[in-house]
Design a protein around this motif. Structure first.
Motif, PDB file in Angstrom:
ATOM      1  N   ARG A 323      11.372   1.101  -4.646  1.00  0.00           N
ATOM      2  CA  ARG A 323      10.981  -0.152  -4.018  1.00  0.00           C
ATOM      3  C   ARG A 323      11.941  -1.263  -4.410  1.00  0.00           C
ATOM      4  O   ARG A 323      12.368  -1.346  -5.563  1.00  0.00           O
ATOM      5  CB  ARG A 323       9.558  -0.524  -4.462  1.00  0.00           C
ATOM      6  N   SER A 324      12.218  -2.152  -3.462  1.00  0.00           N
ATOM      7  CA  SER A 324      13.144  -3.260  -3.698  1.00  0.00           C
ATOM      8  C   SER A 324      12.472  -4.351  -4.521  1.00  0.00           C
ATOM      9  O   SER A 324      11.245  -4.393  -4.655  1.00  0.00           O
ATOM     10  CB  SER A 324      13.582  -3.844  -2.349  1.00  0.00           C
ATOM     11  N   GLU A 327       9.935  -6.115  -2.436  1.00  0.00           N
ATOM     12  CA  GLU A 327       8.670  -5.396  -2.289  1.00  0.00           C
ATOM     13  C   GLU A 327       7.819  -5.520  -3.548  1.00  0.00           C
ATOM     14  O   GLU A 327       6.606  -5.758  -3.477  1.00  0.00           O
ATOM     15  CB  GLU A 327       8.929  -3.914  -1.987  1.00  0.00           C
ATOM     16  N   ALA A 330       6.277  -8.832  -3.736  1.00  0.00           N
ATOM     17  CA  ALA A 330       5.117  -8.925  -2.827  1.00  0.00           C
ATOM     18  C   ALA A 330       3.914  -8.204  -3.436  1.00  0.00           C
ATOM     19  O   ALA A 330       2.783  -8.700  -3.367  1.00  0.00           O
ATOM     20  CB  ALA A 330       5.469  -8.334  -1.462  1.00  0.00           C
ATOM     21  N   PHE A 331       4.155  -7.035  -4.050  1.00  0.00           N
ATOM     22  CA  PHE A 331       3.056  -6.323  -4.728  1.00  0.00           C
ATOM     23  C   PHE A 331       2.422  -7.230  -5.801  1.00  0.00           C
ATOM     24  O   PHE A 331       1.206  -7.298  -5.940  1.00  0.00           O
ATOM     25  CB  PHE A 331       3.552  -5.058  -5.421  1.00  0.00           C
TER      26      PHE A 331
ATOM     27  N   GLY B  60       5.983   3.058   7.943  1.00  0.00           N
ATOM     28  CA  GLY B  60       6.633   1.989   7.200  1.00  0.00           C
ATOM     29  C   GLY B  60       7.114   0.923   8.156  1.00  0.00           C
ATOM     30  O   GLY B  60       7.218   1.165   9.362  1.00  0.00           O
ATOM     31  N   GLU B  62       9.742  -2.824   8.509  1.00  0.00           N
ATOM     32  CA  GLU B  62      10.605  -3.895   8.012  1.00  0.00           C
ATOM     33  C   GLU B  62       9.943  -5.183   8.479  1.00  0.00           C
ATOM     34  O   GLU B  62       9.552  -5.284   9.650  1.00  0.00           O
ATOM     35  CB  GLU B  62      11.997  -3.756   8.627  1.00  0.00           C
ATOM     36  N   SER B  69      11.046 -13.744   2.304  1.00  0.00           N
ATOM     37  CA  SER B  69      11.541 -12.479   1.755  1.00  0.00           C
ATOM     38  C   SER B  69      11.397 -11.369   2.799  1.00  0.00           C
ATOM     39  O   SER B  69      10.512 -11.418   3.655  1.00  0.00           O
ATOM     40  CB  SER B  69      10.805 -12.121   0.463  1.00  0.00           C
ATOM     41  N   VAL B  71      10.889  -7.357   3.417  1.00  0.00           N
ATOM     42  CA  VAL B  71      10.512  -6.053   2.871  1.00  0.00           C
ATOM     43  C   VAL B  71      10.848  -4.995   3.914  1.00  0.00           C
ATOM     44  O   VAL B  71      10.723  -5.223   5.111  1.00  0.00           O
ATOM     45  CB  VAL B  71       9.016  -5.995   2.482  1.00  0.00           C
ATOM     46  N   SER B  72      11.281  -3.840   3.427  1.00  0.00           N
ATOM     47  CA  SER B  72      11.690  -2.774   4.341  1.00  0.00           C
ATOM     48  C   SER B  72      11.403  -1.435   3.693  1.00  0.00           C
ATOM     49  O   SER B  72      11.798  -1.193   2.549  1.00  0.00           O
ATOM     50  CB  SER B  72      13.187  -2.906   4.644  1.00  0.00           C
ATOM     51  N   HIS B  73      10.715  -0.577   4.389  1.00  0.00           N
ATOM     52  CA  HIS B  73      10.388   0.753   3.864  1.00  0.00           C
ATOM     53  C   HIS B  73      10.310   1.677   5.069  1.00  0.00           C
ATOM     54  O   HIS B  73       9.247   1.859   5.667  1.00  0.00           O
ATOM     55  CB  HIS B  73       9.063   0.681   3.103  1.00  0.00           C
ATOM     56  N   LEU B  86       1.865  -1.948   2.123  1.00  0.00           N
ATOM     57  CA  LEU B  86       2.153  -3.192   2.847  1.00  0.00           C
ATOM     58  C   LEU B  86       2.170  -2.961   4.355  1.00  0.00           C
ATOM     59  O   LEU B  86       1.718  -3.810   5.125  1.00  0.00           O
ATOM     60  CB  LEU B  86       3.500  -3.776   2.413  1.00  0.00           C
TER      61      LEU B  86
END
Lengths: 352, 352
Positions: A323-324, A327, A330-331, B60, B62, B69, B71-73, B86
């Protein structure tokens, strides 16, 4: 069905079967796994291929959040878009956002006819080809599990079982189909285009024989635990990376723990492999560095460092592999929103 | 498949069919619905019964969160428990938590054989009995849609279609099964125990005839819109409450809007009914009070005030019918965590 979080999976199975229904998540630890724990980890198991993981079964929960407030949404409707999916958010949150106390679970009709087939192949690529043929050709496919000769040998020695095939096979793929009518022909037809990749086939001709074939897969954990205390790494890999991962993970483990043995098995249908690294001699521990070596290989292959067990404490220092920073930030904001004092399971999931 | 949020559903269907695969969510508005909008509302449609709603397809996303921010998964793994979901949280959040820019969607094998059957019954209870028999007896069931004689008449008049049955039927249940092999026998066998509840049956003997039968259902929106501007209320009801709800909702609407007509249709398989209240004379508006009257009946019956369209602006003042103060407070904390400045779609979802 609405169940308490402490209900054990096997008990739920028994409770709902009287109505001709089933909870669609099942796993080898059904005798001890609780519904609350299965929600906390978004448990997967053997039937995800057809029915999805625990999150797909949870229609709503009752939970106590970190600020002491109680949320409850147990109406059990299949379509319900009235605000954020708190149940889905709690599912897989490892107890960090709230304590689930009850859950409303989706059930599926129990399909009376089943077939279990164990397919032996010369290598993992052949097993994957067989799985893909079964998946694409047999809509009744529920489970596709993979085990290897070293693990089968361990299981046979531990339980005193006969080998599954007349001649040893390097890889074994267990396929189970279920239907209203006998799905045997559908599965065997689906496999016919890949017949040249199959070295041996065992078709269960009875429910008892089906359970025997499952034992070769399900007894892996017990047989490996009997060897020593394993490092267990539950990961997902893209199917296309799985065969090369198997070679690389053994080489990588050997480089840091030459005395250890590496057993792989798992749910091929969704790419979920359980990597078990164990030292066969008493007192010869597996060094912790093994975890990072394996998980870095998984991340490099585009896999997931946790398939169905969550991050817990063991993998929290590796979360950044998956995870970035954005991310994880955000968590943390979600965690603070649901548990402002940080009192719920504070030692899991997040990197220290 | 990884798609941009602006991709239109019909285009995604066309793109993936070349690989023998399908996105498992489909709905009548496929020509205009975007993937981003379908994620924002957790769209449902006609195949939820078998495949789940949009959330079940989203592996997932983006997204840009409220603080800027990203987020991307987008790895697309079926089992992946590395932190909070998320993507699932953004799904159904109506644009209030983040702006989804891309999504990784699960696909399912395209099943080549299908059958479409339109079953006419004397009342809604009989249609429900037929649906339950089909659901429990035919694992290949994908869709179970319900329409009523008044809606069919409207569709036939609007499109110049012939009536679907030789003799008029008060209720029509559309069933679709799909399989690797022809599912017709499985569906008709499943219906045989309820043969005495069936007044008429139309079995599509070609793909073209199947599309014709679907038109009786899918043209409802267009035919109703041609009458006037309807109040549309998308709700879910428990199956056991549906027949009495139908009677009560017509009585309740008549009490506040005696000139209006109430058309019901929808996805019987998951209890999702679209209530359309329309004034048939130009200039005779339906009073807004109708919304509250209908939604209060839904809530009293244990239903959901939003099945697949979300809360939006139209239902924000009714959210308390569906969610407790504790739940709404938790929603607000999640909103603040993801969008601290409150800049994302600020006028939807939350009560004023």
């Amino acid at each position: 069905v609405t169940v308490g979080a402490g209900a054990v999976l096997e008990g739920v199975h028994r409770h709902v079967e009287a109505a001709g229904l089933e909870l669609a998540v099942d796993l080898a630890a059904r005798g001890t796994a609780t519904i609350g724990g299965m929600i906390a980890t978004n448990a997967g198991g053997t039937r995800v291929l057809r029915h999805g993981s625990m999150r797909a079964q949870v229609l709503g929960v009752e939970a106590v959040l970190g600020d002491g407030s109680i949320v409850s949404h147990l109406g059990g409707l299949l379509k319900d878009n009235t605000g954020y999916d708190l149940a889905g958010l709690l599912c897989g949150s490892e107890g960090t956002l709230g304590i689930v106390t009850r859950a409303r679970l989706r059930l599926v009709p129990s399909l009376p006819e089943r077939v279990v087939v164990l397919v032996g192949t010369a290598d993992l690529d052949a097993a994957i080809a067989c799985f893909v043929a079964a998946r694409d050709g047999a809509p009744s496919l529920e489970a596709a599990e993979v085990v290897f000769a070293d693990g089968i040998d361990l299981v046979c020695a531990h339980l005193g079982l006969a080998a599954p095939f007349p001649a040893p096979q390097p890889v074994a793929l267990l396929l189970e189909c279920r239907g209203r009518t006998d799905p045997t022909a559908e599965l065997l037809d689906a496999l016919s285009p890949v017949a040249d990749r199959i070295g041996a086939t065992a078709v269960a001709d009875s429910a008892a024989r089906g359970r025997e074939l499952w034992r070769y897969r399900e007894a892996h954990t017990e047989a490996i635990n009997a060897v020593g205390i394993p490092h267990k790494l539950d990961v997902t890999l893209p199917l296309r990376e799985m065969a090369s991962f198997r070679v690389r993970v053994r080489d990588a483990v050997a480089s840091v723990a030459p005395h250890a043995r590496t057993y792989l098995f798992g749910h091929l249908g969704d790419g979920n492999i359980h990597v078990n690294v164990v030292a066969p001699r008493r007192g010869a521990a597996v060094p912790d560095v093994v975890d990072g070596v394996v998980l870095e290989l998984v991340a490099a292959a585009g896999g997931s460092i946790s398939a169905e067990h969550g991050i817990g404490t063991a993998k929290r220092s590796y979360l950044r592999l998956a995870r970035s920073d954005a991310e994880i930030a955000a968590f943390r904001r979600v965690k603070a929103a649901m548990d402002p004092s940080g009192i719920l399971n504070p030692n899991v999931l997040f990197p220290q």
